[in-house]
Write a protein that holds these residues in place. Sequence first.
Motif, PDB file in Angstrom:
ATOM      1  N   TYR A   1      77.237  12.303 -37.540  1.00  0.00           N
ATOM      2  CA  TYR A   1      77.568  11.519 -38.725  1.00  0.00           C
ATOM      3  C   TYR A   1      76.481  11.701 -39.785  1.00  0.00           C
ATOM      4  N   ILE A   2      76.894  11.959 -41.002  1.00  0.00           N
ATOM      5  CA  ILE A   2      75.962  12.078 -42.126  1.00  0.00           C
ATOM      6  C   ILE A   2      75.723  10.688 -42.686  1.00  0.00           C
ATOM      7  N   THR A   3      74.475  10.255 -42.705  1.00  0.00           N
ATOM      8  CA  THR A   3      74.145   8.899 -43.149  1.00  0.00           C
ATOM      9  C   THR A   3      73.529   8.868 -44.544  1.00  0.00           C
ATOM     10  N   GLU A   4      73.170  10.031 -45.069  1.00  0.00           N
ATOM     11  CA  GLU A   4      72.571  10.076 -46.415  1.00  0.00           C
ATOM     12  C   GLU A   4      72.915  11.415 -47.067  1.00  0.00           C
ATOM     13  N   MET A   5      73.316  11.357 -48.336  1.00  0.00           N
ATOM     14  CA  MET A   5      73.647  12.565 -49.092  1.00  0.00           C
ATOM     15  C   MET A   5      72.842  12.592 -50.385  1.00  0.00           C
ATOM     16  N   VAL A   6      72.058  13.631 -50.554  1.00  0.00           N
ATOM     17  CA  VAL A   6      71.199  13.782 -51.728  1.00  0.00           C
ATOM     18  C   VAL A   6      71.775  14.901 -52.602  1.00  0.00           C
ATOM     19  N   ILE A   7      72.060  14.566 -53.858  1.00  0.00           N
ATOM     20  CA  ILE A   7      72.646  15.557 -54.768  1.00  0.00           C
ATOM     21  C   ILE A   7      71.983  15.475 -56.140  1.00  0.00           C
ATOM     22  N   SER A   8      72.183  16.534 -56.935  1.00  0.00           N
ATOM     23  CA  SER A   8      71.828  16.504 -58.354  1.00  0.00           C
ATOM     24  C   SER A   8      73.126  16.511 -59.143  1.00  0.00           C
ATOM     25  N   LEU A   9      73.120  15.846 -60.292  1.00  0.00           N
ATOM     26  CA  LEU A   9      74.337  15.726 -61.083  1.00  0.00           C
ATOM     27  C   LEU A   9      74.033  15.879 -62.563  1.00  0.00           C
ATOM     28  N   ASP A  10      74.701  16.835 -63.197  1.00  0.00           N
ATOM     29  CA  ASP A  10      74.654  16.998 -64.649  1.00  0.00           C
ATOM     30  C   ASP A  10      75.914  16.345 -65.205  1.00  0.00           C
ATOM     31  N   THR A  11      75.757  15.206 -65.870  1.00  0.00           N
ATOM     32  CA  THR A  11      76.923  14.452 -66.334  1.00  0.00           C
ATOM     33  C   THR A  11      77.580  15.071 -67.568  1.00  0.00           C
ATOM     34  N   LYS A  12      76.875  15.955 -68.266  1.00  0.00           N
ATOM     35  CA  LYS A  12      77.438  16.552 -69.482  1.00  0.00           C
ATOM     36  C   LYS A  12      78.467  17.629 -69.160  1.00  0.00           C
ATOM     37  N   THR A  13      78.275  18.344 -68.071  1.00  0.00           N
ATOM     38  CA  THR A  13      79.169  19.468 -67.775  1.00  0.00           C
ATOM     39  C   THR A  13      80.556  19.049 -67.302  1.00  0.00           C
ATOM     40  N   PRO A  14      80.803  18.208 -66.294  1.00  0.00           N
ATOM     41  CA  PRO A  14      79.825  17.746 -65.301  1.00  0.00           C
ATOM     42  C   PRO A  14      79.697  18.786 -64.171  1.00  0.00           C
ATOM     43  N   PHE A  15      78.551  18.736 -63.482  1.00  0.00           N
ATOM     44  CA  PHE A  15      78.306  19.669 -62.388  1.00  0.00           C
ATOM     45  C   PHE A  15      77.423  18.998 -61.342  1.00  0.00           C
ATOM     46  N   ALA A  16      77.807  19.133 -60.067  1.00  0.00           N
ATOM     47  CA  ALA A  16      77.049  18.545 -58.961  1.00  0.00           C
ATOM     48  C   ALA A  16      76.625  19.641 -57.988  1.00  0.00           C
ATOM     49  N   ALA A  17      75.456  19.470 -57.377  1.00  0.00           N
ATOM     50  CA  ALA A  17      74.946  20.454 -56.421  1.00  0.00           C
ATOM     51  C   ALA A  17      74.108  19.756 -55.368  1.00  0.00           C
ATOM     52  N   THR A  18      73.934  20.424 -54.230  1.00  0.00           N
ATOM     53  CA  THR A  18      73.106  19.893 -53.149  1.00  0.00           C
ATOM     54  C   THR A  18      72.477  21.034 -52.356  1.00  0.00           C
ATOM     55  N   ASN A  19      71.343  20.749 -51.741  1.00  0.00           N
ATOM     56  CA  ASN A  19      70.700  21.713 -50.851  1.00  0.00           C
ATOM     57  C   ASN A  19      71.056  21.455 -49.388  1.00  0.00           C
ATOM     58  N   ASP A  20      71.836  20.407 -49.160  1.00  0.00           N
ATOM     59  CA  ASP A  20      72.233  20.032 -47.806  1.00  0.00           C
ATOM     60  C   ASP A  20      73.407  20.910 -47.368  1.00  0.00           C
TER      61      ASP A  20
END
Length: 219
Positions: A133-152
């Motif tokens: 089970y994944i208990t934490e998700m860390v992401i970056s988010l550009d709200t202008k594009t919008p665009f989301a990314a993660t290293n997980d």
Amino acid sequence: MKKISFIFLLVFVCLTFSCKTVDDKNINFDVKINSEKEVIEIYPVFKNSSVSKGVIISFTSSELNLDDFDLKLDQEKTFYELSLDKITQNEFYLRNYYLDTTTSYDKVVKINLIDYVKEINDFSKKILDRDNYITEMVISLDTKTPFAATNDERFSVKASNSKDYNYIYVDFEVKNGYKLFSLAKVIINDEMAKESLEVSSDNLSARIKIKDPNWSDIY
């Protein structure tokens, strides 16, 4: 006529003395997680104390009997401490039985440990980690594009605008047999997300709905 009467009497005796029926509401179960001891506490609640009875605990099957069980708890104990290493999967089964008979009765109660994990502590995390089970998700988010990314590498993430452009949808999808914990924490741009995470019933995807900071309603 005597033969018919004898058969009727035999059936009556069988129903009266041998064919016992049991109310399946005679027992309830309460399950608690004791983080300090790192055990799961099972509390059987017997409503009818006049009959000697107990509980069968199985980690593998809902088809239980007195000759095939993993653990047995009698009415002498108020609760039973079950260590995590004895449970090989999320779900296990509890069933009422009577000690004065050779047959088990009553309904089977299926317990899912994840339903009892209300907060993330060391012991709860062991349960969740063990079953991917994944208990934490860390992401970056550009709200202008919008665009989301993660290293997980355990999940993928993407962002999109709602049709009215008032909101940004951030969608998560798990990979490689992982599952999402319903109370998983989401960290966006190094800050904890205030919005609630809507997790699918199969725990394989989720969405967060964020107010778009770059868009305002037309007045």
